[in-house]
Design a protein around this motif. Structure first.
Motif, PDB file in Angstrom:
ATOM      1  N   LYS B 131      20.247   7.146  -1.631  1.00  0.00           N
ATOM      2  CA  LYS B 131      19.988   5.843  -0.996  1.00  0.00           C
ATOM      3  C   LYS B 131      19.806   4.793  -2.075  1.00  0.00           C
ATOM      4  O   LYS B 131      19.089   5.031  -3.044  1.00  0.00           O
ATOM      5  N   LYS B 132      20.427   3.644  -1.869  1.00  0.00           N
ATOM      6  CA  LYS B 132      20.253   2.553  -2.834  1.00  0.00           C
ATOM      7  C   LYS B 132      19.158   1.625  -2.348  1.00  0.00           C
ATOM      8  O   LYS B 132      18.993   1.434  -1.149  1.00  0.00           O
ATOM      9  N   MET B 133      18.452   1.026  -3.284  1.00  0.00           N
ATOM     10  CA  MET B 133      17.375   0.119  -2.886  1.00  0.00           C
ATOM     11  C   MET B 133      17.965  -1.185  -2.361  1.00  0.00           C
ATOM     12  O   MET B 133      18.824  -1.780  -3.001  1.00  0.00           O
ATOM     13  N   PRO B 134      17.515  -1.638  -1.185  1.00  0.00           N
ATOM     14  CA  PRO B 134      18.077  -2.855  -0.604  1.00  0.00           C
ATOM     15  C   PRO B 134      17.391  -4.109  -1.146  1.00  0.00           C
ATOM     16  O   PRO B 134      16.888  -4.924  -0.375  1.00  0.00           O
ATOM     17  N   LEU B 135      17.357  -4.271  -2.465  1.00  0.00           N
ATOM     18  CA  LEU B 135      16.674  -5.422  -3.046  1.00  0.00           C
ATOM     19  C   LEU B 135      17.685  -6.489  -3.446  1.00  0.00           C
ATOM     20  O   LEU B 135      18.793  -6.166  -3.880  1.00  0.00           O
ATOM     21  N   GLY B 166       8.340   9.519  -4.265  1.00  0.00           N
ATOM     22  CA  GLY B 166       7.206  10.428  -4.207  1.00  0.00           C
ATOM     23  C   GLY B 166       7.575  11.859  -3.874  1.00  0.00           C
ATOM     24  O   GLY B 166       6.736  12.659  -3.470  1.00  0.00           O
ATOM     25  N   HIS B 188       4.763   4.764  -6.298  1.00  0.00           N
ATOM     26  CA  HIS B 188       4.990   5.355  -4.973  1.00  0.00           C
ATOM     27  C   HIS B 188       4.151   4.596  -3.959  1.00  0.00           C
ATOM     28  O   HIS B 188       3.109   4.043  -4.295  1.00  0.00           O
ATOM     29  N   ARG B 189       4.598   4.575  -2.735  1.00  0.00           N
ATOM     30  CA  ARG B 189       3.962   3.736  -1.721  1.00  0.00           C
ATOM     31  C   ARG B 189       2.583   4.238  -1.293  1.00  0.00           C
ATOM     32  O   ARG B 189       1.794   3.505  -0.716  1.00  0.00           O
ATOM     33  N   ARG B 190       2.313   5.518  -1.513  1.00  0.00           N
ATOM     34  CA  ARG B 190       1.011   6.064  -1.113  1.00  0.00           C
ATOM     35  C   ARG B 190       0.577   7.109  -2.131  1.00  0.00           C
ATOM     36  O   ARG B 190       1.403   7.660  -2.862  1.00  0.00           O
ATOM     37  N   ASN B 218       4.668  -0.954  -3.497  1.00  0.00           N
ATOM     38  CA  ASN B 218       6.081  -1.071  -3.137  1.00  0.00           C
ATOM     39  C   ASN B 218       6.770  -1.909  -4.197  1.00  0.00           C
ATOM     40  O   ASN B 218       6.178  -2.859  -4.710  1.00  0.00           O
ATOM     41  N   ILE B 219       8.012  -1.567  -4.471  1.00  0.00           N
ATOM     42  CA  ILE B 219       8.793  -2.427  -5.364  1.00  0.00           C
ATOM     43  C   ILE B 219       9.522  -3.427  -4.480  1.00  0.00           C
ATOM     44  O   ILE B 219      10.226  -3.051  -3.544  1.00  0.00           O
ATOM     45  N   THR B 220       9.315  -4.711  -4.757  1.00  0.00           N
ATOM     46  CA  THR B 220       9.882  -5.727  -3.867  1.00  0.00           C
ATOM     47  C   THR B 220      10.919  -6.616  -4.537  1.00  0.00           C
ATOM     48  O   THR B 220      11.539  -7.444  -3.884  1.00  0.00           O
ATOM     49  N   GLU B 237      -0.819  -2.867  -1.789  1.00  0.00           N
ATOM     50  CA  GLU B 237      -1.311  -3.273  -0.463  1.00  0.00           C
ATOM     51  C   GLU B 237      -2.527  -4.203  -0.611  1.00  0.00           C
ATOM     52  O   GLU B 237      -3.470  -3.893  -1.336  1.00  0.00           O
ATOM     53  N   TYR B 253      14.864   7.821  -3.221  1.00  0.00           N
ATOM     54  CA  TYR B 253      14.463   7.640  -1.826  1.00  0.00           C
ATOM     55  C   TYR B 253      15.198   8.594  -0.893  1.00  0.00           C
ATOM     56  O   TYR B 253      15.332   8.330   0.288  1.00  0.00           O
TER      57      TYR B 253
END
Ligand SMILES: Cc1cc2nc3c(=O)[nH]c(=O)nc-3n(C[C@H](O)[C@H](O)[C@H](O)COP(=O)(O)OP(=O)(O)OC[C@H]3O[C@@H](n4cnc5c(N)ncnc54)[C@H](O)[C@@H]3O)c2cc1C
Ligand code: FES
Lengths: 104, 347
Positions: B131-135, B166, B188-190, B218-220, B237, B253
């Motif tokens: 999956k590629k990051m949708p940034l 993760g 990682h998100r958590r 999160n990476i934004t 967060e 991902y």
């Protein structure tokens, strides 16, 4: 009965909702392109949505499998859910969700 | 390196995709004395069953009340063993063309060249790719400083590296690249990891000793110039986003299915599926078949059992292409001594 789905352009769509259907199916049936690659088996995380905080308490919480699968979604927040794991009931009439990046 | 004629592998049937349907096709073709070579981009067989739900139960395989995705794959491998298929794993089937003598030649991204009178496309939902990051703007960095897989560890030497994810891939690479890179930050998100417990404790130890950083965020966003990453934007967060300087990022991902190169094989596609005739499962190209999730016809259901049926009918039509001077004879595996011979049960 309806749900409101904000698409990636920010447009709010009112979609007819049927009991027992998953929110993913309702969104797709409503004509919104959602990837939902695994067809609702909680195995792809491409049906990621943000649930409006006002509605969060009315939906049963995410199970362990869904929480784990969300690791494969992007920009996950406390409002994140997999739409294929939310099943519509009449209590959810008017539910508001927003499509997340990476689910189109 | 240029390929000479000797490098071309000749066989009876080339199967693109080693998912459950590609595997069962080996059986149906094998019964009628057709040898197969299979190609899959994954480094293991089993397609969706192995990659997406190895531990989950399947209840609708006839006469198998329940088995997991991994078990189904194992059993198919056992069933096709007598036909000794050859696997070309970790390779993408990239090109298909007709040869001067009317066969099909399939070439992979690793330069493997296969030739056969019959090609079976059992490509499912397409090839599995990360999956590629949708940034926004990330395309500019992909392949130069943002990666979704590690080809050579050396290319990360002395880099300030961000690793995102993760699961096992993220953790394994964080642990393995930590001594190579200048610095590794795992994001990682958590604060929970779905990975081998051993990797999780190794990672925790590295973080505790200060050898590696861990951020729950999160990476934004990404920024940099000329394909060179300079920083990622990271949001914890409840906090404001911050920029984290780095010169490379690895993102894990999971995998997604993309139709990929088969779209350019000359086979007719409609909405990313191959329309077929349900008597033969042949495509618009003679000797090229499409079975399993990749095909479409009136009433099609994307089920394993449908794909198995499709494989049997396909094999019947494929037979004269492989053995033009032999006659196809319908037989039962129960009673045919000929089929017993193929199955290696004729002692
Ligand atoms: C979570 C989940 C649960 C499911 N449960 C069931 C169930 O209970 N019962 C049921 O019948 N079905 C079930 N299915 C559906 C079933 O898994 C599919 O129908 C089946 O996997 C299709 O098999 P296939 O061999 O056609 O394709 P796939 O399994 O998709 O395999 C195709 C393979 O081809 C490879 N490939 C494609 N293109 C290329 C290329 N150019 N080069 C190299 N390799 C390539 C891919 O990497 C992949 O490994 C489920 C699916 C999911 C996701
Ligand atoms: S559709 Fe795949 S996880 Fe929801």
């Amino acid at each position: 009965m309806h749900i409101y789905c904000t698409d990636i352009e920010g447009k709010v769509n009112e979609l007819p909702a049927t009991e027992e259907w998953s929110v993913m199916e309702i969104i797709r049936e409503g004509g919104i392109a959602m990837l939902a690659q695994c067809g609702g088996s909680c195995a792809c995380a491409t049906c990621h949505v943000y649930v409006d905080p006002a509605w969060k308490d009315k939906i049963p919480p995410a199970g362990e499998e869904e929480i784990g699968m969300l690791d494969g979604a992007f920009e996950v927040t406390a409002d994140s859910r997999l739409a294929c794991q939310i099943f519509f009931t009449k209590e959810l009439d008017g539910l508001k969700v927003t499509l997340a990046n990476g689910s189109m | 390196m240029t390929n000479t004629q000797q490098d071309v592998i000749s066989t009876d049937v080339i199967i693109v995709g080693a998912g459950p349907i590609g595997l069962f096709a080996v059986f149906e073709l094998g019964l009628y004395d057709m040898k197969c070579h299979l190609i899959d981009i994954l480094d293991r067989v089993g397609g969706q069953c192995a990659e997406l739900y190895p531990e989950k139960p399947i209840y609708d395989i006839p006469a198998v009340p329940v088995c997991t995705g991994a078990e189904l794959t194992e059993r198919l491998m056992e069933q096709i063993k007598p036909f000794s298929p050859t696997f070309h794993l970790g390779q993408m089937a990239e090109k298909m063309e007709k040869t001067a003598d009317g066969k099909w030649r399939v070439t992979t991204d690793r330069g493997t060249m296969l030739e056969a009178p019959v090609v079976v496309l059992a490509a499912g939902g397409g090839s599995f790719v990360p999956k590629k990051m949708p940034l926004k703007g990330i395309e500019a960095f992909e392949g130069t400083s943002v990666f979704y897989a590690v080809r050579k560890m050396e290319s990360f030497r002395d880099k300030t590296l961000v690793i995102s994810g993760g699961g096992d891939s993220a953790l394994d690479w964080a642990i393995n690249l930590q001594p190579v890179a200048k610095h590794v930050t795992l994001i990682h998100r958590r604060d929970e990891f779905r990975a081998a417990p051993d990797s999780v404790s190794k990672m925790r130890a590295l973080v505790a000793s200060g050898a590696m950083d861990l951020k729950i965020a999160n990476i934004t966003g990404v920024s940099g110039q000329g394909g060179h990453l300079e920083s990622v934007t990271m949001k914890e967060e409840g906090k404001d986003p911050v920029e984290l300087p780095c010169d490379s990022m690895l993102a894990f991902y999971g995998l997604t299915m993309k139709l990929g190169p088969v779209a350019d094989f000359g086979i007719t596609f409609e909405n990313e599926l191959v329309p077929v005739d349900t008597a033969t499962f042949e495509t618009n190209l003679q000797g090229v078949f499409a079975i399993g999730d990749i095909n479409v016809y009136p009433g099609k259901m994307k089920l394993i059992l449908s794909g198995f049926h499709e494989a049997a009918l396909m094999a019947k039509k494929a037979f004269p292409y492989v053995h033009p001077d032999r006659r196809y004879r319908f037989q039962y595996t129960t009673s045919s001594s000929n089929l017993h011979k193929q199955l290696g049960k004729d002692e």
